[in-house]
Design a protein around this motif. Structure first.
Motif, PDB file in Angstrom:
ATOM      1  N   LEU A 175       0.181  -7.635  -2.351  1.00  0.00           N
ATOM      2  CA  LEU A 175       0.986  -7.893  -3.538  1.00  0.00           C
ATOM      3  C   LEU A 175       2.420  -8.246  -3.151  1.00  0.00           C
ATOM      4  CD1 LEU A 175      -0.291  -4.931  -5.749  1.00  0.00           C
ATOM      5  CD2 LEU A 175      -1.064  -7.312  -5.799  1.00  0.00           C
ATOM      6  N   SER A 176       3.174  -8.704  -4.137  1.00  0.00           N
ATOM      7  CA  SER A 176       4.575  -9.047  -3.902  1.00  0.00           C
ATOM      8  C   SER A 176       5.355  -7.816  -3.458  1.00  0.00           C
ATOM      9  CB  SER A 176       5.174  -9.609  -5.198  1.00  0.00           C
ATOM     10  OG  SER A 176       6.531  -9.921  -5.025  1.00  0.00           O
ATOM     11  N   HIS A 177       6.252  -7.988  -2.487  1.00  0.00           N
ATOM     12  CA  HIS A 177       6.963  -6.849  -1.924  1.00  0.00           C
ATOM     13  C   HIS A 177       8.395  -7.240  -1.575  1.00  0.00           C
ATOM     14  CE1 HIS A 177       4.778  -9.071   1.216  1.00  0.00           C
ATOM     15  NE2 HIS A 177       5.850  -8.855   1.985  1.00  0.00           N
ATOM     16  N   LEU A 178       9.233  -6.238  -1.311  1.00  0.00           N
ATOM     17  CA  LEU A 178      10.658  -6.468  -1.056  1.00  0.00           C
ATOM     18  C   LEU A 178      10.922  -7.006   0.350  1.00  0.00           C
ATOM     19  CD1 LEU A 178      12.149  -3.234  -2.691  1.00  0.00           C
ATOM     20  CD2 LEU A 178      12.222  -5.566  -3.617  1.00  0.00           C
ATOM     21  N   TYR A 179      10.222  -6.464   1.329  1.00  0.00           N
ATOM     22  CA  TYR A 179      10.474  -6.838   2.724  1.00  0.00           C
ATOM     23  C   TYR A 179       9.236  -6.511   3.541  1.00  0.00           C
ATOM     24  CZ  TYR A 179      11.421  -1.813   3.007  1.00  0.00           C
ATOM     25  OH  TYR A 179      11.324  -0.440   2.912  1.00  0.00           O
ATOM     26  N   HIS A 180       9.187  -7.052   4.744  1.00  0.00           N
ATOM     27  CA  HIS A 180       8.042  -6.779   5.613  1.00  0.00           C
ATOM     28  C   HIS A 180       8.269  -5.442   6.326  1.00  0.00           C
ATOM     29  CE1 HIS A 180       4.407  -7.794   7.781  1.00  0.00           C
ATOM     30  NE2 HIS A 180       4.980  -7.368   8.894  1.00  0.00           N
ATOM     31  N   PRO A 181       7.380  -4.480   6.133  1.00  0.00           N
ATOM     32  CA  PRO A 181       7.577  -3.156   6.730  1.00  0.00           C
ATOM     33  C   PRO A 181       7.300  -3.161   8.235  1.00  0.00           C
ATOM     34  CG  PRO A 181       5.465  -3.233   5.628  1.00  0.00           C
ATOM     35  CD  PRO A 181       6.145  -4.553   5.357  1.00  0.00           C
ATOM     36  N   ASN A 182       7.822  -2.165   8.909  1.00  0.00           N
ATOM     37  CA  ASN A 182       7.487  -1.975  10.322  1.00  0.00           C
ATOM     38  C   ASN A 182       7.510  -0.489  10.644  1.00  0.00           C
ATOM     39  OD1 ASN A 182      10.200  -1.184  11.602  1.00  0.00           O
ATOM     40  ND2 ASN A 182      10.736  -3.060  10.490  1.00  0.00           N
ATOM     41  N   ASN A 183       6.950  -0.144  11.774  1.00  0.00           N
ATOM     42  CA  ASN A 183       6.770   1.263  12.118  1.00  0.00           C
ATOM     43  C   ASN A 183       8.086   2.002  12.363  1.00  0.00           C
ATOM     44  OD1 ASN A 183       3.993   1.337  11.835  1.00  0.00           O
ATOM     45  ND2 ASN A 183       3.638   0.617  13.927  1.00  0.00           N
ATOM     46  N   LEU A 184       9.119   1.307  12.804  1.00  0.00           N
ATOM     47  CA  LEU A 184      10.390   1.978  13.041  1.00  0.00           C
ATOM     48  C   LEU A 184      11.053   2.377  11.723  1.00  0.00           C
ATOM     49  CD1 LEU A 184      11.921  -0.007  16.050  1.00  0.00           C
ATOM     50  CD2 LEU A 184      10.521   2.077  16.036  1.00  0.00           C
ATOM     51  N   LEU A 185      10.903   1.548  10.687  1.00  0.00           N
ATOM     52  CA  LEU A 185      11.395   1.928   9.361  1.00  0.00           C
ATOM     53  C   LEU A 185      10.607   3.111   8.814  1.00  0.00           C
ATOM     54  CD1 LEU A 185      12.195  -1.334   7.340  1.00  0.00           C
ATOM     55  CD2 LEU A 185      13.744   0.549   7.884  1.00  0.00           C
ATOM     56  N   ARG A 186       9.300   3.085   9.019  1.00  0.00           N
ATOM     57  CA  ARG A 186       8.465   4.214   8.579  1.00  0.00           C
ATOM     58  C   ARG A 186       8.905   5.499   9.279  1.00  0.00           C
ATOM     59  NH1 ARG A 186       4.077   0.058   9.431  1.00  0.00           N
ATOM     60  NH2 ARG A 186       3.463  -0.609   7.337  1.00  0.00           N
ATOM     61  N   LEU A 187       9.151   5.410  10.578  1.00  0.00           N
ATOM     62  CA  LEU A 187       9.582   6.567  11.355  1.00  0.00           C
ATOM     63  C   LEU A 187      10.933   7.083  10.861  1.00  0.00           C
ATOM     64  CD1 LEU A 187       9.232   8.421  13.911  1.00  0.00           C
ATOM     65  CD2 LEU A 187      10.448   6.621  15.179  1.00  0.00           C
ATOM     66  N   ALA A 188      11.894   6.165  10.662  1.00  0.00           N
ATOM     67  CA  ALA A 188      13.237   6.558  10.231  1.00  0.00           C
ATOM     68  C   ALA A 188      13.209   7.215   8.850  1.00  0.00           C
ATOM     69  CB  ALA A 188      14.159   5.339  10.219  1.00  0.00           C
ATOM     70  N   SER A 189      12.480   6.617   7.918  1.00  0.00           N
ATOM     71  CA  SER A 189      12.402   7.192   6.569  1.00  0.00           C
ATOM     72  C   SER A 189      11.731   8.561   6.611  1.00  0.00           C
ATOM     73  CB  SER A 189      11.648   6.247   5.630  1.00  0.00           C
ATOM     74  OG  SER A 189      10.281   6.118   5.999  1.00  0.00           O
ATOM     75  N   GLY A 190      10.729   8.709   7.469  1.00  0.00           N
ATOM     76  CA  GLY A 190      10.062   9.998   7.610  1.00  0.00           C
ATOM     77  C   GLY A 190      10.976  11.065   8.173  1.00  0.00           C
ATOM     78  N   LEU A 191      11.768  10.726   9.178  1.00  0.00           N
ATOM     79  CA  LEU A 191      12.690  11.689   9.781  1.00  0.00           C
ATOM     80  C   LEU A 191      13.715  12.184   8.768  1.00  0.00           C
ATOM     81  CD1 LEU A 191      13.283  10.030  13.272  1.00  0.00           C
ATOM     82  CD2 LEU A 191      12.351  12.316  12.893  1.00  0.00           C
ATOM     83  N   LEU A 192      14.273  11.272   7.978  1.00  0.00           N
ATOM     84  CA  LEU A 192      15.261  11.665   6.972  1.00  0.00           C
ATOM     85  C   LEU A 192      14.634  12.535   5.894  1.00  0.00           C
ATOM     86  CD1 LEU A 192      17.293   8.340   6.568  1.00  0.00           C
ATOM     87  CD2 LEU A 192      17.998  10.444   7.733  1.00  0.00           C
ATOM     88  N   ALA A 193      13.423  12.183   5.470  1.00  0.00           N
ATOM     89  CA  ALA A 193      12.744  12.984   4.448  1.00  0.00           C
ATOM     90  C   ALA A 193      12.367  14.361   4.990  1.00  0.00           C
ATOM     91  CB  ALA A 193      11.496  12.252   3.946  1.00  0.00           C
TER      92      ALA A 193
END
Length: 275
Positions: free
Chosen positions: A130-148
């Protein structure tokens, strides 16, 4: 005044030495079985333990030294951040803190959780085509997880402490913005270790993130056990917590193994290949 009596009459009983020894032997035996029991490797056992909670998608995972971590990138970040933050909170002598950070810090921490939600939804939209804001990657997933995970730990510890201790403690889990200087470098180190994909960090990351998962599930169990046993706000010393915390962690291990088996059976029935 930092310590205030909550005026609760029940007093937690002292833990007998033989029970302490028995629990210690039990945990050592479980640890030895996890590491040295013939058959699967430690990494394979950790992957199985974590599989009921984590989808473990191959494309969403990190591979230090060419080996897949037990949790996907986002979950690695969440539970690694949760566990490392707990360690620092206790090292900073805030293990009994019962007050949340002030409003500005709460807003900042909630922003970290919001970052995880936005990145997670965006990633899901990509997976669904589906339409999305940006192409995700594992480093963004990792960073968002660490902050959460960092935010979760700061929020959860005061809640649990409020249910555990007989005496109140006005300490904040995160007292000021300057205190971030203890946490952000540690989280950055975790990020760099995982992002490097170096085999040197494979086992530390796998073990610490899995311990974080056990701690998070065990914390939920602990809350329920305290309320069900009506022993909330009755403890005065850490050693009194050994039986109920031990039970909470054992239950967490069992729950994760049951979830893993349910997922395995469901995938087999539907003909879905496991990662």
């Amino acid at each position: 005044m930092e310590h205030q009596c909550k005026q609760k009459t029940p007093e937690a009983g002292a833990l007998s030495p033989w029970l302490t020894g028995l629990l210690t032997l039990l945990y050592l035996a479980l640890l030895a079985a996890l590491v040295w029991w013939p058959g699967a490797t430690l990494l394979e056992r950790l992957r199985w333990l974590d599989s009921g909670i984590c989808a473990q998608l191959l494309t969403h995972s990190l591979y230090p030294g060419g080996e897949r971590l037990p949790l996907c990138s986002r979950n690695t970040g969440i539970y690694l951040g949760f566990f490392v933050t707990l360690i620092i909170l206790y090292a900073r002598k805030r293990g009994r803190a019962q007050a949340l950070p002030d409003k500005s810090l709460v807003i900042a921490l909630c922003a970290g959780i919001l970052f995880l939600a936005v990145d997670g939804i965006n990633s899901l939209l990509v997976d669904l085509g589906l339409s999305h804001l940006y192409h995700p990657n594992n480093l963004l997933r990792l960073a968002s997880g660490l902050l959460a995970g960092f935010a979760m730990s700061v929020f959860v510890l005061p809640v649990i402490n409020g249910l555990i201790w007989r005496y109140g403690n006005a300490q904040r889990s995160l007292p000021a913005w300057t205190e971030l200087s203890w946490f952000l470098p540690a989280l950055l180190l975790c990020f760099c270790a995982a992002a490097s994909q170096s085999g040197l960090f494979l086992y530390p990351l796998a073990i610490l993130s899995s311990l974080g998962l056990l701690s998070a599930v065990g914390s939920i169990n602990l809350i329920f056990f305290l309320l069900l046993s009506k022993r909330d706000e009755s403890f005065t010393r850490y050693k009194e917590l050994i039986p109920i915390c031990g039970l909470a962690l054992l239950a967490a291990t069992g729950e994760l193994l049951i979830l893993a088996q349910i997922k395995f059976s469901l995938f087999q029935a539907l003909g879905i290949p496991l990662s």
